[in-house]
Design a protein around this motif. Structure first.
Motif, PDB file in Angstrom:
ATOM      1  N   HIS A   8       0.598  -1.427   0.323  1.00  0.00           N
ATOM      2  CA  HIS A   8       0.047   0.086  -0.148  1.00  0.00           C
ATOM      3  C   HIS A   8       1.559   1.310  -0.487  1.00  0.00           C
ATOM      4  CE1 HIS A   8      -3.408  -2.082   0.447  1.00  0.00           C
ATOM      5  NE2 HIS A   8      -3.329  -2.730   1.844  1.00  0.00           N
ATOM      6  N   ALA A   9       0.504   2.478  -0.723  1.00  0.00           N
ATOM      7  CA  ALA A   9       0.782   3.574  -0.307  1.00  0.00           C
ATOM      8  C   ALA A   9       1.841   3.982   1.131  1.00  0.00           C
ATOM      9  CB  ALA A   9       0.308   4.906  -1.492  1.00  0.00           C
ATOM     10  N   ASP A  10       0.939   3.709   2.386  1.00  0.00           N
ATOM     11  CA  ASP A  10       1.890   4.149   3.682  1.00  0.00           C
ATOM     12  C   ASP A  10       2.996   2.872   3.163  1.00  0.00           C
ATOM     13  OD1 ASP A  10      -0.320   2.198   3.298  1.00  0.00           O
ATOM     14  OD2 ASP A  10      -0.964   2.194   5.832  1.00  0.00           O
ATOM     15  N   GLN A  11       2.853   1.973   3.275  1.00  0.00           N
ATOM     16  CA  GLN A  11       4.031   0.761   3.830  1.00  0.00           C
ATOM     17  C   GLN A  11       5.093   1.413   2.559  1.00  0.00           C
ATOM     18  OE1 GLN A  11       1.006  -2.319   2.190  1.00  0.00           O
ATOM     19  NE2 GLN A  11       1.423  -2.918   4.096  1.00  0.00           N
ATOM     20  N   ARG A  12       4.661   1.623   0.713  1.00  0.00           N
ATOM     21  CA  ARG A  12       5.939   2.234   0.528  1.00  0.00           C
ATOM     22  C   ARG A  12       6.418   2.822   1.308  1.00  0.00           C
ATOM     23  NH1 ARG A  12       4.834   1.081  -4.934  1.00  0.00           N
ATOM     24  NH2 ARG A  12       5.994   3.001  -5.522  1.00  0.00           N
ATOM     25  N   GLU A  13       5.840   3.758   1.557  1.00  0.00           N
ATOM     26  CA  GLU A  13       7.035   5.358   2.346  1.00  0.00           C
ATOM     27  C   GLU A  13       7.414   5.171   3.135  1.00  0.00           C
ATOM     28  OE1 GLU A  13       3.858   8.637   2.690  1.00  0.00           O
ATOM     29  OE2 GLU A  13       2.295   8.423   1.040  1.00  0.00           O
ATOM     30  N   GLU A  14       6.551   3.664   3.927  1.00  0.00           N
ATOM     31  CA  GLU A  14       7.179   3.444   5.457  1.00  0.00           C
ATOM     32  C   GLU A  14       8.602   2.846   4.752  1.00  0.00           C
ATOM     33  OE1 GLU A  14       6.427   0.899   9.622  1.00  0.00           O
ATOM     34  OE2 GLU A  14       5.225   0.927   7.903  1.00  0.00           O
ATOM     35  N   LEU A  15       8.799   1.938   4.199  1.00  0.00           N
ATOM     36  CA  LEU A  15       9.980   1.211   4.415  1.00  0.00           C
ATOM     37  C   LEU A  15      10.415   2.284   3.251  1.00  0.00           C
ATOM     38  CD1 LEU A  15      11.451  -1.145   3.380  1.00  0.00           C
ATOM     39  CD2 LEU A  15      10.405  -1.373   1.055  1.00  0.00           C
ATOM     40  N   ILE A  16      10.577   3.166   2.872  1.00  0.00           N
ATOM     41  CA  ILE A  16      11.213   3.789   1.172  1.00  0.00           C
ATOM     42  C   ILE A  16      12.501   4.996   3.055  1.00  0.00           C
ATOM     43  CG2 ILE A  16      11.491   6.475   0.247  1.00  0.00           C
ATOM     44  CD1 ILE A  16      10.188   4.607  -1.734  1.00  0.00           C
ATOM     45  N   ILE A  18      13.040   4.103   5.738  1.00  0.00           N
ATOM     46  CA  ILE A  18      13.544   3.165   6.817  1.00  0.00           C
ATOM     47  C   ILE A  18      14.804   3.092   5.643  1.00  0.00           C
ATOM     48  CG2 ILE A  18      13.754   0.897   7.140  1.00  0.00           C
ATOM     49  CD1 ILE A  18      10.831   0.828   7.918  1.00  0.00           C
ATOM     50  N   LEU A  19      14.416   2.785   4.873  1.00  0.00           N
ATOM     51  CA  LEU A  19      15.826   2.841   3.569  1.00  0.00           C
ATOM     52  C   LEU A  19      16.705   4.151   3.781  1.00  0.00           C
ATOM     53  CD1 LEU A  19      14.307   0.415   1.048  1.00  0.00           C
ATOM     54  CD2 LEU A  19      16.061  -0.014   2.842  1.00  0.00           C
ATOM     55  N   LYS A  20      15.960   5.296   4.034  1.00  0.00           N
ATOM     56  CA  LYS A  20      16.442   6.908   3.933  1.00  0.00           C
ATOM     57  C   LYS A  20      16.981   6.951   5.203  1.00  0.00           C
ATOM     58  CE  LYS A  20      15.531  11.447   3.173  1.00  0.00           C
ATOM     59  NZ  LYS A  20      14.470  12.772   2.862  1.00  0.00           N
ATOM     60  N   GLY A  61      16.837  -8.402   7.570  1.00  0.00           N
ATOM     61  CA  GLY A  61      17.762  -8.430   6.831  1.00  0.00           C
ATOM     62  C   GLY A  61      18.721  -6.541   6.655  1.00  0.00           C
ATOM     63  N   GLU A  62      17.560  -6.066   6.891  1.00  0.00           N
ATOM     64  CA  GLU A  62      18.330  -4.777   7.460  1.00  0.00           C
ATOM     65  C   GLU A  62      18.691  -4.303   6.301  1.00  0.00           C
ATOM     66  OE1 GLU A  62      20.366  -3.497  10.679  1.00  0.00           O
ATOM     67  OE2 GLU A  62      18.835  -4.727  11.986  1.00  0.00           O
ATOM     68  N   PRO A  63      18.011  -3.978   4.716  1.00  0.00           N
ATOM     69  CA  PRO A  63      18.959  -4.192   3.471  1.00  0.00           C
ATOM     70  C   PRO A  63      19.703  -2.684   3.369  1.00  0.00           C
ATOM     71  CG  PRO A  63      16.492  -3.661   2.924  1.00  0.00           C
ATOM     72  CD  PRO A  63      16.755  -4.185   4.616  1.00  0.00           C
ATOM     73  N   ASP A  64      20.543  -1.953   2.341  1.00  0.00           N
ATOM     74  CA  ASP A  64      20.770  -0.542   1.992  1.00  0.00           C
ATOM     75  C   ASP A  64      22.069  -1.120   0.877  1.00  0.00           C
ATOM     76  OD1 ASP A  64      21.759   1.351   2.939  1.00  0.00           O
ATOM     77  OD2 ASP A  64      23.522   1.382   4.238  1.00  0.00           O
ATOM     78  N   VAL A  65      21.672   0.154  -0.020  1.00  0.00           N
ATOM     79  CA  VAL A  65      22.428   0.405  -0.822  1.00  0.00           C
ATOM     80  C   VAL A  65      24.491  -0.049  -0.598  1.00  0.00           C
ATOM     81  CG1 VAL A  65      23.139   1.223  -2.820  1.00  0.00           C
ATOM     82  CG2 VAL A  65      20.716   1.843  -1.768  1.00  0.00           C
ATOM     83  N   VAL A  66      25.152  -0.803  -1.209  1.00  0.00           N
ATOM     84  CA  VAL A  66      26.102  -0.668  -1.202  1.00  0.00           C
ATOM     85  C   VAL A  66      26.890  -0.628  -2.573  1.00  0.00           C
ATOM     86  CG1 VAL A  66      26.119  -2.802   0.953  1.00  0.00           C
ATOM     87  CG2 VAL A  66      25.978  -3.244  -2.054  1.00  0.00           C
ATOM     88  N   SER A  67      26.152  -0.593  -3.626  1.00  0.00           N
ATOM     89  CA  SER A  67      26.565   0.244  -5.038  1.00  0.00           C
ATOM     90  C   SER A  67      25.986   0.143  -5.965  1.00  0.00           C
ATOM     91  CB  SER A  67      28.263  -1.127  -5.429  1.00  0.00           C
ATOM     92  OG  SER A  67      27.307  -2.114  -5.554  1.00  0.00           O
ATOM     93  N   HIS A  68      26.410   1.179  -6.725  1.00  0.00           N
ATOM     94  CA  HIS A  68      25.765   1.394  -8.177  1.00  0.00           C
ATOM     95  C   HIS A  68      26.231   0.423  -9.144  1.00  0.00           C
ATOM     96  CE1 HIS A  68      25.052   3.982 -12.035  1.00  0.00           C
ATOM     97  NE2 HIS A  68      23.497   3.973 -11.130  1.00  0.00           N
ATOM     98  N   ASP A  69      25.348  -0.209 -10.143  1.00  0.00           N
ATOM     99  CA  ASP A  69      26.534  -0.708 -11.355  1.00  0.00           C
ATOM    100  C   ASP A  69      25.601   0.100 -12.797  1.00  0.00           C
ATOM    101  OD1 ASP A  69      27.205  -2.295 -13.396  1.00  0.00           O
ATOM    102  OD2 ASP A  69      25.789  -4.306 -13.215  1.00  0.00           O
ATOM    103  N   PRO A  70      26.771   1.475 -12.977  1.00  0.00           N
ATOM    104  CA  PRO A  70      26.762   1.938 -14.118  1.00  0.00           C
ATOM    105  C   PRO A  70      26.264   0.425 -15.315  1.00  0.00           C
ATOM    106  CG  PRO A  70      29.258   1.856 -13.648  1.00  0.00           C
ATOM    107  CD  PRO A  70      28.406   0.727 -12.394  1.00  0.00           C
TER     108      PRO A  70
END
Length: 188
Positions: A8-16, A18-20, A61-70
């Motif tokens: 749901h929109a509120d779940q997406r916002e909450e996840l984003i 947390i990730l931010k 798992g506490e996912p986090d960005v670790v890299s970017h694949d150009p």
């Protein structure tokens, strides 16, 4: 991820959100990557990718960005929890190993769970890259993608960090322990 609903929109916002917050708290994991670009990718990501990230989060798992694949313009998220994700422990390596157990079967396997979640199990190389970003699995261990040459003989490999060193071990693929799970990755 079949038959699962969209967030749901509120779940997406909450996840984003947390990730931010995790991104900001652990900026050393993603030097040179701007949150605004990650957020744009997340906001435009297919529903199943966000469900996968949500599963990574909900299983500890506490996912986090670790890299970017150009080459693909994808951001790569790893499970960055201090210990192997709690909701993914006490599992054997793969379905074949699960079926081979005659008694005291675990509920699932690392390979099955990863497929159900829509993520990949880290390879040994990826696991070692993760360990460059911090100290992970100092009390637990994590199954890693096992080369076919080992798996065809009934084995599987796992890693952990002890004595400030990363170790790779082997075990029968059907074994499972309360302190062993798996770490995954997701590309968005």
């Amino acid at each position: 991820m079949e038959n699962k609903r969209e967030l749901h929109a509120d779940q997406r916002e909450e996840l984003i959100g947390i990730l931010k917050a995790r991104f900001a708290k652990n900026i050393y994991r993603h030097a040179g990557i701007e949150w605004a670009k990650v957020q744009t990718k997340l906001e435009n990501a297919p529903a199943e990718r966000l469900l996968s990230l949500s599963e990574m989060e909900s299983t500890g798992g506490e996912p986090d960005v670790v890299s970017h694949d150009p080459a693909t313009d994808e951001f790569i998220f790893y499970d960055c929890s201090a210990e192997s994700p709690k909701g993914r422990r006490s599992i054997c390596y793969d379905h074949e190993a699960l079926e081979a157990r005659k008694e005291n079967k675990p509920e699932n396997s690392a390979i099955n769970m990863a497929a159900e979640m829509g993520i990949e199990v880290l390879t040994e190389e990826q696991y070692r890259q993760l360990q460059q970003l911090g100290s992970f699995d100092t009390k637990t261990s994590s199954w890693v993608k096992t080369p076919e040459a080992i798996r065809k003989h009934g084995g599987a490999i796992f890693c952990d960090r002890r004595y400030n060193h990363v170790f790779t071990y082997h075990n029968g693929a059907e074994s499972y322990y309360a302190a062993r799970g798996f770490r995954g990755l997701l590309r968005i």
